[in-house]
Design a protein around this motif. Structure first.
Motif, PDB file in Angstrom:
ATOM      1  N   ASN A 123      47.269  13.094  76.409  1.00 49.96           N
ATOM      2  CA  ASN A 123      48.045  13.714  77.490  1.00 49.96           C
ATOM      3  C   ASN A 123      47.128  14.433  78.472  1.00 49.96           C
ATOM      4  O   ASN A 123      47.283  14.316  79.690  1.00 49.96           O
ATOM      5  N   GLU A 124      46.168  15.174  77.933  1.00 47.77           N
ATOM      6  CA  GLU A 124      45.217  15.873  78.804  1.00 47.77           C
ATOM      7  C   GLU A 124      44.338  14.875  79.548  1.00 47.77           C
ATOM      8  O   GLU A 124      43.982  15.086  80.711  1.00 47.77           O
ATOM      9  N   TYR A 125      44.006  13.776  78.883  1.00 45.92           N
ATOM     10  CA  TYR A 125      43.204  12.738  79.524  1.00 45.92           C
ATOM     11  C   TYR A 125      43.890  12.217  80.784  1.00 45.92           C
ATOM     12  O   TYR A 125      43.252  12.012  81.822  1.00 45.92           O
ATOM     13  N   LEU A 126      45.198  11.994  80.696  1.00 47.52           N
ATOM     14  CA  LEU A 126      45.949  11.467  81.834  1.00 47.52           C
ATOM     15  C   LEU A 126      46.127  12.514  82.931  1.00 47.52           C
ATOM     16  O   LEU A 126      46.164  12.180  84.118  1.00 47.52           O
ATOM     17  N   GLN A 127      46.217  13.775  82.532  1.00 46.78           N
ATOM     18  CA  GLN A 127      46.487  14.838  83.493  1.00 46.78           C
ATOM     19  C   GLN A 127      45.223  15.439  84.110  1.00 46.78           C
ATOM     20  O   GLN A 127      45.269  15.988  85.210  1.00 46.78           O
ATOM     21  N   ARG A 128      44.082  15.332  83.400  1.00 47.34           N
ATOM     22  CA  ARG A 128      42.849  15.979  83.865  1.00 47.34           C
ATOM     23  C   ARG A 128      41.691  14.984  83.913  1.00 47.34           C
ATOM     24  O   ARG A 128      40.774  15.031  83.083  1.00 47.34           O
ATOM     25  N   PRO A 129      41.706  14.071  84.877  1.00 46.13           N
ATOM     26  CA  PRO A 129      40.592  13.115  84.982  1.00 46.13           C
ATOM     27  C   PRO A 129      39.237  13.798  85.188  1.00 46.13           C
ATOM     28  O   PRO A 129      38.204  13.235  84.834  1.00 46.13           O
ATOM     29  N   ASP A 130      39.243  15.002  85.759  1.00 47.69           N
ATOM     30  CA  ASP A 130      37.985  15.727  85.976  1.00 47.69           C
ATOM     31  C   ASP A 130      37.282  16.031  84.657  1.00 47.69           C
ATOM     32  O   ASP A 130      36.053  15.963  84.570  1.00 47.69           O
ATOM     33  N   LEU A 131      38.057  16.347  83.604  1.00 50.60           N
ATOM     34  CA  LEU A 131      37.450  16.641  82.302  1.00 50.60           C
ATOM     35  C   LEU A 131      36.918  15.374  81.634  1.00 50.60           C
ATOM     36  O   LEU A 131      35.986  15.440  80.826  1.00 50.60           O
ATOM     37  N   GLY A 132      37.484  14.233  81.990  1.00 51.25           N
ATOM     38  CA  GLY A 132      37.000  12.970  81.434  1.00 51.25           C
ATOM     39  C   GLY A 132      35.676  12.533  82.016  1.00 51.25           C
ATOM     40  O   GLY A 132      35.058  11.582  81.525  1.00 51.25           O
ATOM     41  N   ARG A 133      35.205  13.234  83.052  1.00 55.69           N
ATOM     42  CA  ARG A 133      33.921  12.904  83.685  1.00 55.69           C
ATOM     43  C   ARG A 133      32.778  13.777  83.160  1.00 55.69           C
ATOM     44  O   ARG A 133      31.645  13.639  83.618  1.00 55.69           O
ATOM     45  N   LYS A 134      33.096  14.684  82.229  1.00 53.97           N
ATOM     46  CA  LYS A 134      32.086  15.622  81.720  1.00 53.97           C
ATOM     47  C   LYS A 134      31.990  15.514  80.206  1.00 53.97           C
ATOM     48  O   LYS A 134      33.003  15.407  79.512  1.00 53.97           O
ATOM     49  N   LEU A 135      30.772  15.575  79.687  1.00 54.14           N
ATOM     50  CA  LEU A 135      30.561  15.559  78.240  1.00 54.14           C
ATOM     51  C   LEU A 135      30.929  16.910  77.631  1.00 54.14           C
ATOM     52  O   LEU A 135      30.697  17.965  78.242  1.00 54.14           O
ATOM     53  N   GLU A 163      15.341  -9.508  77.387  1.00 52.81           N
ATOM     54  CA  GLU A 163      14.082  -9.234  76.694  1.00 52.81           C
ATOM     55  C   GLU A 163      13.167  -8.409  77.589  1.00 52.81           C
ATOM     56  O   GLU A 163      13.059  -8.649  78.790  1.00 52.81           O
ATOM     57  N   GLY A 164      12.515  -7.427  76.991  1.00 52.58           N
ATOM     58  CA  GLY A 164      11.587  -6.590  77.743  1.00 52.58           C
ATOM     59  C   GLY A 164      12.174  -5.284  78.215  1.00 52.58           C
ATOM     60  O   GLY A 164      11.434  -4.386  78.629  1.00 52.58           O
ATOM     61  N   TYR A 165      13.488  -5.136  78.154  1.00 48.31           N
ATOM     62  CA  TYR A 165      14.134  -3.883  78.529  1.00 48.31           C
ATOM     63  C   TYR A 165      14.315  -3.007  77.285  1.00 48.31           C
ATOM     64  O   TYR A 165      14.659  -3.503  76.215  1.00 48.31           O
ATOM     65  N   LYS A 166      14.104  -1.701  77.459  1.00 53.41           N
ATOM     66  CA  LYS A 166      14.426  -0.771  76.379  1.00 53.41           C
ATOM     67  C   LYS A 166      15.894  -0.381  76.534  1.00 53.41           C
ATOM     68  O   LYS A 166      16.299   0.151  77.561  1.00 53.41           O
ATOM     69  N   ILE A 167      16.680  -0.653  75.480  1.00 55.19           N
ATOM     70  CA  ILE A 167      18.129  -0.561  75.586  1.00 55.19           C
ATOM     71  C   ILE A 167      18.700   0.417  74.562  1.00 55.19           C
ATOM     72  O   ILE A 167      18.272   0.455  73.404  1.00 55.19           O
ATOM     73  N   GLY A 168      19.682   1.199  74.988  1.00 58.14           N
ATOM     74  CA  GLY A 168      20.426   2.083  74.102  1.00 58.14           C
ATOM     75  C   GLY A 168      21.916   1.932  74.337  1.00 58.14           C
ATOM     76  O   GLY A 168      22.339   1.430  75.386  1.00 58.14           O
ATOM     77  N   PHE A 169      22.702   2.364  73.362  1.00 59.68           N
ATOM     78  CA  PHE A 169      24.158   2.258  73.453  1.00 59.68           C
ATOM     79  C   PHE A 169      24.816   3.610  73.203  1.00 59.68           C
ATOM     80  O   PHE A 169      24.334   4.416  72.406  1.00 59.68           O
ATOM     81  N   VAL A 170      25.935   3.835  73.887  1.00 63.04           N
ATOM     82  CA  VAL A 170      26.732   5.045  73.689  1.00 63.04           C
ATOM     83  C   VAL A 170      28.195   4.639  73.577  1.00 63.04           C
ATOM     84  O   VAL A 170      28.693   3.860  74.398  1.00 63.04           O
ATOM     85  N   LEU A 171      28.870   5.153  72.558  1.00 64.97           N
ATOM     86  CA  LEU A 171      30.308   4.952  72.386  1.00 64.97           C
ATOM     87  C   LEU A 171      31.010   6.214  72.859  1.00 64.97           C
ATOM     88  O   LEU A 171      30.758   7.297  72.324  1.00 64.97           O
ATOM     89  N   ALA A 172      31.861   6.087  73.868  1.00 65.82           N
ATOM     90  CA  ALA A 172      32.428   7.271  74.532  1.00 65.82           C
ATOM     91  C   ALA A 172      33.949   7.296  74.434  1.00 65.82           C
ATOM     92  O   ALA A 172      34.617   6.330  74.817  1.00 65.82           O
ATOM     93  N   LYS A 173      34.479   8.410  73.941  1.00 66.83           N
ATOM     94  CA  LYS A 173      35.928   8.586  73.829  1.00 66.83           C
ATOM     95  C   LYS A 173      36.445   9.499  74.935  1.00 66.83           C
ATOM     96  O   LYS A 173      35.750  10.393  75.384  1.00 66.83           O
ATOM     97  N   MET A 174      37.679   9.250  75.344  1.00 60.50           N
ATOM     98  CA  MET A 174      38.352  10.024  76.399  1.00 60.50           C
ATOM     99  C   MET A 174      37.515  10.010  77.682  1.00 60.50           C
ATOM    100  O   MET A 174      37.321  11.033  78.339  1.00 60.50           O
ATOM    101  N   ALA A 175      37.009   8.849  78.028  1.00 64.40           N
ATOM    102  CA  ALA A 175      36.015   8.743  79.103  1.00 64.40           C
ATOM    103  C   ALA A 175      36.605   8.234  80.406  1.00 64.40           C
ATOM    104  O   ALA A 175      37.456   7.346  80.421  1.00 64.40           O
ATOM    105  N   ARG A 176      36.094   8.781  81.500  1.00 63.76           N
ATOM    106  CA  ARG A 176      36.287   8.232  82.839  1.00 63.76           C
ATOM    107  C   ARG A 176      34.971   7.596  83.269  1.00 63.76           C
ATOM    108  O   ARG A 176      33.913   7.839  82.668  1.00 63.76           O
ATOM    109  N   VAL A 177      35.010   6.808  84.336  1.00 64.92           N
ATOM    110  CA  VAL A 177      33.827   6.057  84.754  1.00 64.92           C
ATOM    111  C   VAL A 177      32.623   6.963  84.987  1.00 64.92           C
ATOM    112  O   VAL A 177      31.503   6.665  84.566  1.00 64.92           O
ATOM    113  N   ALA A 178      32.845   8.093  85.644  1.00 64.11           N
ATOM    114  CA  ALA A 178      31.731   8.972  86.010  1.00 64.11           C
ATOM    115  C   ALA A 178      31.081   9.655  84.813  1.00 64.11           C
ATOM    116  O   ALA A 178      30.034  10.302  84.969  1.00 64.11           O
TER     117      ALA A 178
END
Length: 251
Positions: free
Chosen positions: A84-96, A142-157
């Motif tokens: 519910n907060e995710y839908l109402q507060r997109p600004d918080l979804g842009r911050k860790l 090949e040749g790129y150093k790659i990492g992954f992050v799994l993000a919950k309650m996330a917006r694009v930013a």
């Protein structure tokens, strides 16, 4: 053809166009109303869209898959505490949140590419489409150093602080798009070169409509690989990148 109350259903003159789109067109009519079957299909599609918004990222499965590929992976969450907060507060979804921020800070690593897998507005879309796209893409990197992050309650930013803390040159976020009545499981991919806080959308590129009736995993991976190459070659992302169809097809 007749409706449930035995009233003849009048076909729409555009009915032949239904073979070219999943959009809700040419529904026909019975009297001055929409046929019952179309009403029920609409309600079913609406229910699937609502379910998509409430769906959750398959964190365990994603983590096991990524670790089997030999890449580091982190789990993070935005400052949102519920859907519910995710839908109402997109600004918080842009911050860790503080815990996620601290964990990434302590990683003390630098990456060429960071792939963020995020729930967005349809985690189901990401659960179904992210891994097939990545399996098509990773052999080309090949040749790129790659990492992954799994993000919950996330917006694009949210990809910006993640990229900054992991010192990433380029961030790509797979995220569930706003579910529509014909595509509740559509995934988008947003790419950013040199992520910074406060970036606007014109600094990002977007690949949209990756799902069973849209772009397939191979097409999505080809577009993403093209954007990666362009961004690293020109050190930019967003509207400054002009897609050259001939170059894209050669990739």
């Amino acid at each position: 053809m007749k409706s449930e109350n035995n009233t003849p259903i009048k076909k729409d003159p555009w009915e032949d166009l239904k073979t070219f789109t999943n959009a809700r067109i040419a529904l026909g009519s019975t009297g001055n109303a929409i046929p019952l079957d179309e009403v029920l299909q609409f309600r079913f599609a609406h229910a699937k869209a609502k379910d998509a918004i409430e769906s959750e990222l398959d964190i365990v499965d994603f983590k096991m898959e990524i670790e089997s590929w030999g890449f580091p992976v982190w789990e993070v969450q935005s400052r949102v505490n519920g859907r519910n907060e995710y839908l109402q507060r997109p600004d918080l979804g842009r911050k860790l949140n503080e815990i996620s921020e601290k964990e990434l800070q302590e990683s003390q690593q630098e990456f060429d590419l960071v792939f963020v897998i995020a729930d967005g507005l349809s985690a189901n879309a990401v659960n179904q489409n992210a891994i097939p796209v990545l399996k098509e893409l990773l052999p080309k990197l090949e040749g790129y150093k790659i990492g992954f992050v799994l993000a919950k309650m996330a917006r694009v930013a949210l990809s910006d602080p993640i990229g900054i803390l992991l010192k990433a040159k380029f961030v790509s976020m797979c995220i569930g798009e706003r579910p529509g009545l014909s595509s509740p499981e559509s995934m988008g991919i947003y790419t950013t070169y040199a992520p910074q806080l406060g970036l606007t959308d014109e600094r990002r590129n977007c690949i949209s409509n990756i799902h069973s009736n849209g772009l397939n995993s191979k097409e999505g991976a080809s577009l993403l690989f093209y954007l990666i190459r362009q961004s690293f070659a020109k050190k930019i992302s967003g509207v400054a990148i002009k897609i050259n169809l001939k170059e894209l097809l050669e990739d």
